[in-house]
Design an enzyme around this catalytic site. Sequence first.
Site, PDB file in Angstrom:
ATOM      1  N   HIS A 161       0.960  -1.290  -0.067  1.00  0.00           N
ATOM      2  CA  HIS A 161      -0.063  -0.078   0.062  1.00  0.00           C
ATOM      3  C   HIS A 161       0.856   1.203   0.158  1.00  0.00           C
ATOM      4  O   HIS A 161       1.261   1.706   0.934  1.00  0.00           O
ATOM      5  CB  HIS A 161      -1.040   0.117   1.146  1.00  0.00           C
ATOM      6  CG  HIS A 161      -1.966   1.089   1.286  1.00  0.00           C
ATOM      7  ND1 HIS A 161      -3.013   0.807   1.817  1.00  0.00           N
ATOM      8  CD2 HIS A 161      -1.842   2.494   0.809  1.00  0.00           C
ATOM      9  CE1 HIS A 161      -3.787   2.066   1.777  1.00  0.00           C
ATOM     10  NE2 HIS A 161      -3.228   2.819   0.923  1.00  0.00           N
ATOM     11  N   HIS A 167       1.469   5.251  -2.271  1.00  0.00           N
ATOM     12  CA  HIS A 167       1.163   6.269  -3.325  1.00  0.00           C
ATOM     13  C   HIS A 167       2.322   6.887  -3.642  1.00  0.00           C
ATOM     14  O   HIS A 167       2.872   7.717  -3.208  1.00  0.00           O
ATOM     15  CB  HIS A 167       0.315   7.307  -2.619  1.00  0.00           C
ATOM     16  CG  HIS A 167      -1.164   6.682  -1.764  1.00  0.00           C
ATOM     17  ND1 HIS A 167      -2.373   6.582  -2.134  1.00  0.00           N
ATOM     18  CD2 HIS A 167      -1.387   6.233  -0.700  1.00  0.00           C
ATOM     19  CE1 HIS A 167      -3.216   6.261  -1.712  1.00  0.00           C
ATOM     20  NE2 HIS A 167      -2.357   5.879  -0.444  1.00  0.00           N
ATOM     21  N   ARG A 201       2.650   8.575  -6.367  1.00  0.00           N
ATOM     22  CA  ARG A 201       2.329  10.027  -7.247  1.00  0.00           C
ATOM     23  C   ARG A 201       3.007   9.855  -8.642  1.00  0.00           C
ATOM     24  O   ARG A 201       2.470   9.170  -9.230  1.00  0.00           O
ATOM     25  CB  ARG A 201       3.027  11.162  -6.492  1.00  0.00           C
ATOM     26  CG  ARG A 201       2.572  10.940  -4.862  1.00  0.00           C
ATOM     27  CD  ARG A 201       1.160  11.102  -4.398  1.00  0.00           C
ATOM     28  NE  ARG A 201       1.067  11.248  -2.860  1.00  0.00           N
ATOM     29  CZ  ARG A 201      -0.030  11.076  -2.495  1.00  0.00           C
ATOM     30  NH1 ARG A 201      -1.106  10.688  -2.914  1.00  0.00           N
ATOM     31  NH2 ARG A 201      -0.342  11.418  -1.098  1.00  0.00           N
ATOM     32  N   ASN A 212      -5.068   6.361  -6.904  1.00  0.00           N
ATOM     33  CA  ASN A 212      -5.721   7.936  -6.559  1.00  0.00           C
ATOM     34  C   ASN A 212      -4.489   8.864  -7.065  1.00  0.00           C
ATOM     35  O   ASN A 212      -4.420   9.793  -6.472  1.00  0.00           O
ATOM     36  CB  ASN A 212      -6.044   8.163  -5.095  1.00  0.00           C
ATOM     37  CG  ASN A 212      -5.158   7.833  -4.180  1.00  0.00           C
ATOM     38  OD1 ASN A 212      -4.136   7.176  -4.275  1.00  0.00           O
ATOM     39  ND2 ASN A 212      -5.467   8.550  -3.133  1.00  0.00           N
ATOM     40  N   LYS A 232      -8.898  -1.236  -6.433  1.00  0.00           N
ATOM     41  CA  LYS A 232      -8.615  -0.344  -5.187  1.00  0.00           C
ATOM     42  C   LYS A 232      -9.881   0.505  -4.932  1.00  0.00           C
ATOM     43  O   LYS A 232     -10.025   1.334  -6.127  1.00  0.00           O
ATOM     44  CB  LYS A 232      -7.319   0.443  -4.949  1.00  0.00           C
ATOM     45  CG  LYS A 232      -7.432   1.662  -3.925  1.00  0.00           C
ATOM     46  CD  LYS A 232      -6.948   1.185  -2.522  1.00  0.00           C
ATOM     47  CE  LYS A 232      -7.243   2.195  -1.393  1.00  0.00           C
ATOM     48  NZ  LYS A 232      -6.226   2.734  -0.782  1.00  0.00           N
ATOM     49  N   HIS A 260     -10.382   1.131   1.085  1.00  0.00           N
ATOM     50  CA  HIS A 260     -10.305   2.028   2.297  1.00  0.00           C
ATOM     51  C   HIS A 260     -11.719   1.989   2.859  1.00  0.00           C
ATOM     52  O   HIS A 260     -12.559   2.767   1.945  1.00  0.00           O
ATOM     53  CB  HIS A 260      -9.820   3.409   1.583  1.00  0.00           C
ATOM     54  CG  HIS A 260      -9.787   4.422   2.454  1.00  0.00           C
ATOM     55  ND1 HIS A 260      -8.692   5.372   2.848  1.00  0.00           N
ATOM     56  CD2 HIS A 260     -10.731   5.052   3.464  1.00  0.00           C
ATOM     57  CE1 HIS A 260      -8.926   6.219   3.606  1.00  0.00           C
ATOM     58  NE2 HIS A 260     -10.358   5.965   4.007  1.00  0.00           N
ATOM     59  N   HIS A 279      -5.548  -0.536   5.874  1.00  0.00           N
ATOM     60  CA  HIS A 279      -5.233   0.121   6.916  1.00  0.00           C
ATOM     61  C   HIS A 279      -6.159   0.167   8.042  1.00  0.00           C
ATOM     62  O   HIS A 279      -6.733   1.057   8.741  1.00  0.00           O
ATOM     63  CB  HIS A 279      -4.896   1.780   6.810  1.00  0.00           C
ATOM     64  CG  HIS A 279      -5.735   2.230   5.923  1.00  0.00           C
ATOM     65  ND1 HIS A 279      -6.914   2.462   5.956  1.00  0.00           N
ATOM     66  CD2 HIS A 279      -5.370   3.174   4.711  1.00  0.00           C
ATOM     67  CE1 HIS A 279      -7.623   3.221   4.816  1.00  0.00           C
ATOM     68  NE2 HIS A 279      -6.509   3.553   4.010  1.00  0.00           N
ATOM     69  N   ASP A 324       1.639   2.762   3.792  1.00  0.00           N
ATOM     70  CA  ASP A 324       0.680   3.805   3.444  1.00  0.00           C
ATOM     71  C   ASP A 324       1.384   4.971   3.033  1.00  0.00           C
ATOM     72  O   ASP A 324       0.865   6.207   3.372  1.00  0.00           O
ATOM     73  CB  ASP A 324      -0.510   4.085   4.332  1.00  0.00           C
ATOM     74  CG  ASP A 324      -1.805   4.684   3.573  1.00  0.00           C
ATOM     75  OD1 ASP A 324      -1.668   4.922   2.324  1.00  0.00           O
ATOM     76  OD2 ASP A 324      -2.795   4.773   4.283  1.00  0.00           O
ATOM     77  N   HIS A 332       2.787  14.425   0.604  1.00  0.00           N
ATOM     78  CA  HIS A 332       2.221  15.649   0.079  1.00  0.00           C
ATOM     79  C   HIS A 332       3.409  16.945   0.131  1.00  0.00           C
ATOM     80  O   HIS A 332       4.148  16.950   0.962  1.00  0.00           O
ATOM     81  CB  HIS A 332       1.054  16.066   0.879  1.00  0.00           C
ATOM     82  CG  HIS A 332      -0.184  15.174   0.912  1.00  0.00           C
ATOM     83  ND1 HIS A 332      -0.949  15.217  -0.252  1.00  0.00           N
ATOM     84  CD2 HIS A 332      -0.488  14.211   1.669  1.00  0.00           C
ATOM     85  CE1 HIS A 332      -1.715  14.086  -0.090  1.00  0.00           C
ATOM     86  NE2 HIS A 332      -1.608  13.494   1.291  1.00  0.00           N
TER      87      HIS A 332
HETATM   88  O1  DOR Z   1      -3.810   9.575   4.607  1.00  0.00           O
HETATM   89  C1  DOR Z   1      -4.198   9.132   3.392  1.00  0.00           C
HETATM   90  N1  DOR Z   1      -3.492   9.768   2.422  1.00  0.00           N
HETATM   91  N2  DOR Z   1      -5.336   8.483   3.204  1.00  0.00           N
HETATM   92  C2  DOR Z   1      -5.710   8.255   2.052  1.00  0.00           C
HETATM   93  O2  DOR Z   1      -6.897   7.839   2.084  1.00  0.00           O
HETATM   94  C3  DOR Z   1      -5.373   8.976   0.883  1.00  0.00           C
HETATM   95  C4  DOR Z   1      -3.852   9.280   1.008  1.00  0.00           C
HETATM   96  C5  DOR Z   1      -3.334  10.020  -0.048  1.00  0.00           C
HETATM   97  O3  DOR Z   1      -3.579   9.620  -1.129  1.00  0.00           O
HETATM   98  O4  DOR Z   1      -2.651  11.146   0.288  1.00  0.00           O
HETATM   99 ZN    ZN Z   2      -3.473   4.854   1.237  1.00  0.00          ZN
HETATM  100 ZN    ZN Z   3      -6.702   4.873   2.823  1.00  0.00          ZN
END
Ligand code: DOR
Ligand code: ZN
Ligand code: ZN
Length: 437
Positions: free
Chosen positions: A57, A59, A61, A91, A142, A176, A224, A296, A300
Amino acid sequence: MRNCKIYRDQGVIENCYLIFDDGFITEMGIEHNMKQNFDEKYDARGRLLLPGIIDAHTHLRDQELRYKEDFLTGTSSAVLGGVTTLIDMPNNVPPTDSPQRLKDRMKCAKGKILANVGFACYPSTELGVNRRMIEEGAIAFKIFTYNFMSGDRIERTSLGRVLKAIAPLKKRLMVHCGPKITYDLVLSSLRSKKYFKLCKLEVQAVKQVISLASMYKPLLHICHISCPSTLKLLKSLKRMLNITCEVTVHHMLLTKKVIEKRGVIAHVDPPLKGLKSSKELLRLFASCDVDIVVSDHAPHALEEKICKYPKPGFPNLQLMMPLLLTQVNKGLFTLSTLLDKASARPAKIFGISKRGLIEVGFRADVVEVDLKRKIKVRSDMLVSKGKYTPFEGMTLQGFPMRTFVNGMCVVDEGFVVGKGHEGAILRGPVESVVSNG
Ligand code: DOR
Ligand code: ZN
Ligand code: ZN
């Protein structure tokens, strides 16, 4: 690789050697039995060799979100943290939601990954489209329940359509579970002493998803889990309905106290819970109530954290092995639990073949660790584009010194030396019937 320790059958074997050829482990054993004359390149000087972590899991980007993270910075963080394979969430911008977009994302990743990457996609309501995404190599699907919610209830018809369109394909659907949780809601729950309600939301969402899933029987994976009450709910249903689940390092090792102390930096969805919850998650980690551990990793830009509507998530990949080895060093769980929940089981659950174990015939994704090395976490040591972490100031013990991906050294003595061609793009099997047992 010579002069290393290997963990096997509940014990450590000293003085081992491994031979890598063409990305695979082709031979291994104890040094005095070694046939001579192989090209000896690395001396582990007695350090322990572990299979690389498979982090299901993350992200990563890139594309239009490369200002937050790109494939190079994300996978560099991974290999420094002993993670050699990861699954990327859909996402993104653009979202990974069609065969063409999956193809584009894979193309973008090519040559820019130091670790192996598999891609999860948003499912369509059409079976044919989902099948084509699988044919393109989707490793999982997902969804976020908040995209199917009206008020505090999940819309059964729209989610039902999706479940129906993926159930026959036998790919895992990662979910999620919960409404979108804003930082304002977290703060007001803290102030009004109604924090316990956040767990009710998680339990409620999981219940609704499972009740629908019992009609269509997709392979579910609950993401999670942050509350022991959710694990309790799942306990009896998991086996019956072939459901798997994950916990994150932060929900096991941090508490809402960090939100009180560090504010938005510690904001994540689902939010951190109280000490009782995190302790209980950590205790249950070794049991079969929890299948796997994940990062996870969700970086950002700092401006998106320190603002009126802070984005949830933080970069975790670089700390994965150190965070987990620290718990092993403290005796909170065993090395065998770590190997199972961070490497072997994720490979099985997501149909990743020939990875997750140190075995002849398996890919040479291995990590040489220094179990004694202690480092105090500082944000400026992160190679992610997100230079902040709620683990700041924590002293961790146990660090990856060398990481190999497909037999190639990508981290040497704690420094990234990989260039980006080492990682493979994983394509899930077209037919994968995987059980959770
Ligand atoms: O904390 C999170 N960040 N929860 C999510 O569901 C999305 C993820 C994100 O992509 O930033
Ligand atoms: Zn996530
Ligand atoms: Zn999530």
